[in-house]
Design an enzyme around this catalytic site. Structure first.
Site, mmCIF file in Angstrom:
data_model
loop_
_atom_site.group_PDB
_atom_site.id
_atom_site.type_symbol
_atom_site.label_atom_id
_atom_site.label_comp_id
_atom_site.label_asym_id
_atom_site.label_seq_id
_atom_site.Cartn_x
_atom_site.Cartn_y
_atom_site.Cartn_z
ATOM 1 C CG HIS A 79 -2.310 0.426 0.995
ATOM 2 N ND1 HIS A 79 -2.950 0.368 -0.226
ATOM 3 C CD2 HIS A 79 -3.227 0.946 1.864
ATOM 4 C CE1 HIS A 79 -4.183 0.830 -0.107
ATOM 5 N NE2 HIS A 79 -4.381 1.193 1.141
ATOM 6 C CG ASN A 97 -11.123 3.035 0.984
ATOM 7 O OD1 ASN A 97 -12.173 3.095 0.350
ATOM 8 N ND2 ASN A 97 -10.872 2.055 1.837
ATOM 9 C CG ASN A 101 -8.615 4.590 4.082
ATOM 10 O OD1 ASN A 101 -7.986 4.196 3.111
ATOM 11 N ND2 ASN A 101 -9.168 3.770 4.951
ATOM 12 C CG ASP A 108 -2.031 0.369 -3.418
ATOM 13 O OD1 ASP A 108 -2.764 -0.583 -3.119
ATOM 14 O OD2 ASP A 108 -2.190 1.502 -2.942
#
Length: 188
Positions: free
Chosen positions: A21, A113, A67, A92
């Protein structure tokens, strides 16, 4: 001098440093190292600045966690007076094979997100994004563990070359434009 905001998405903290991530942070670090600049901690993120051929690339690693990336992106676009047309978000992507990069000038959040929050904060889908494929090599229901998991030894061996390719694509975006960069780097 033309300015670009390169929003490199990831999560702060040592536990996330080497996870899938955090590919955005890894690309930012590669660019900074290549150009011998360092990051300073500023409001809502760490920033570094690269100047190449009359262009300024402001590298942003948001400190808001993935997020909530949109808050940092919006703040730095406004503070630096950078138009959204000069924003490139690096993230990613589970839907692309490992190491493959795809650049697009606009699009949906694709369930990501970080992109969802940026879209919400900017009130548009019309911003460039460079997506780094992390593949979808996980069992059903294990997506979160996968994206927050560390790279396999095989992936780690290939990462340096792939990170260099992403860094080249970022500079090309500012120097050669979106379309030329897409033609040169997409699916490479």
């Amino acid at each position: 001098m033309k300015k670009y905001l390169i929003a490199c998405l990831g999560n702060i903290g040592g536990e996330y440093a080497h996870t899938r991530h955090n590919i955005g942070f890894m690309v930012a670090d590669t660019l900074a190292k290549t150009h011998n600049v360092s990051f300073s901690t500023e409001k809502l993120g760490d920033l570094a600045e690269i100047k190449v051929k009359g262009r300024t690339f402001i590298l942003l690693k948001p400190s808001t966690y993935m997020n909530l990336s949109g808050k940092a992106v919006r703040y730095w676009l406004e503070k630096e007076k950078i138009p959204v047309e000069n924003l490139l978000v690096i993230t990613d992507d589970l839907n692309i094979p490992f190491g493959t990069i795809r650049l697009k000038g606009k699009g949906s959040d694709g369930g990501h997100n970080g992109l969802k929050d940026i879209q919400s904060q900017l009130n548009t889908q019309n911003y460039a994004r460079l997506r780094f494929g992390i593949s979808s090599n996980f069992e059903t229901g294990k997506q979160i563990n996968y994206v927050l998991g560390e790279w396999t030894p095989e992936e780690q061996a290939l990462l340096p070359e792939r990170l260099e390719k992403c860094a080249e694509a970022v500079l090309s975006y500012g120097l050669a434009g979106l379309q030329n960069t897409m033609n040169t780097f997409n699916n490479k």
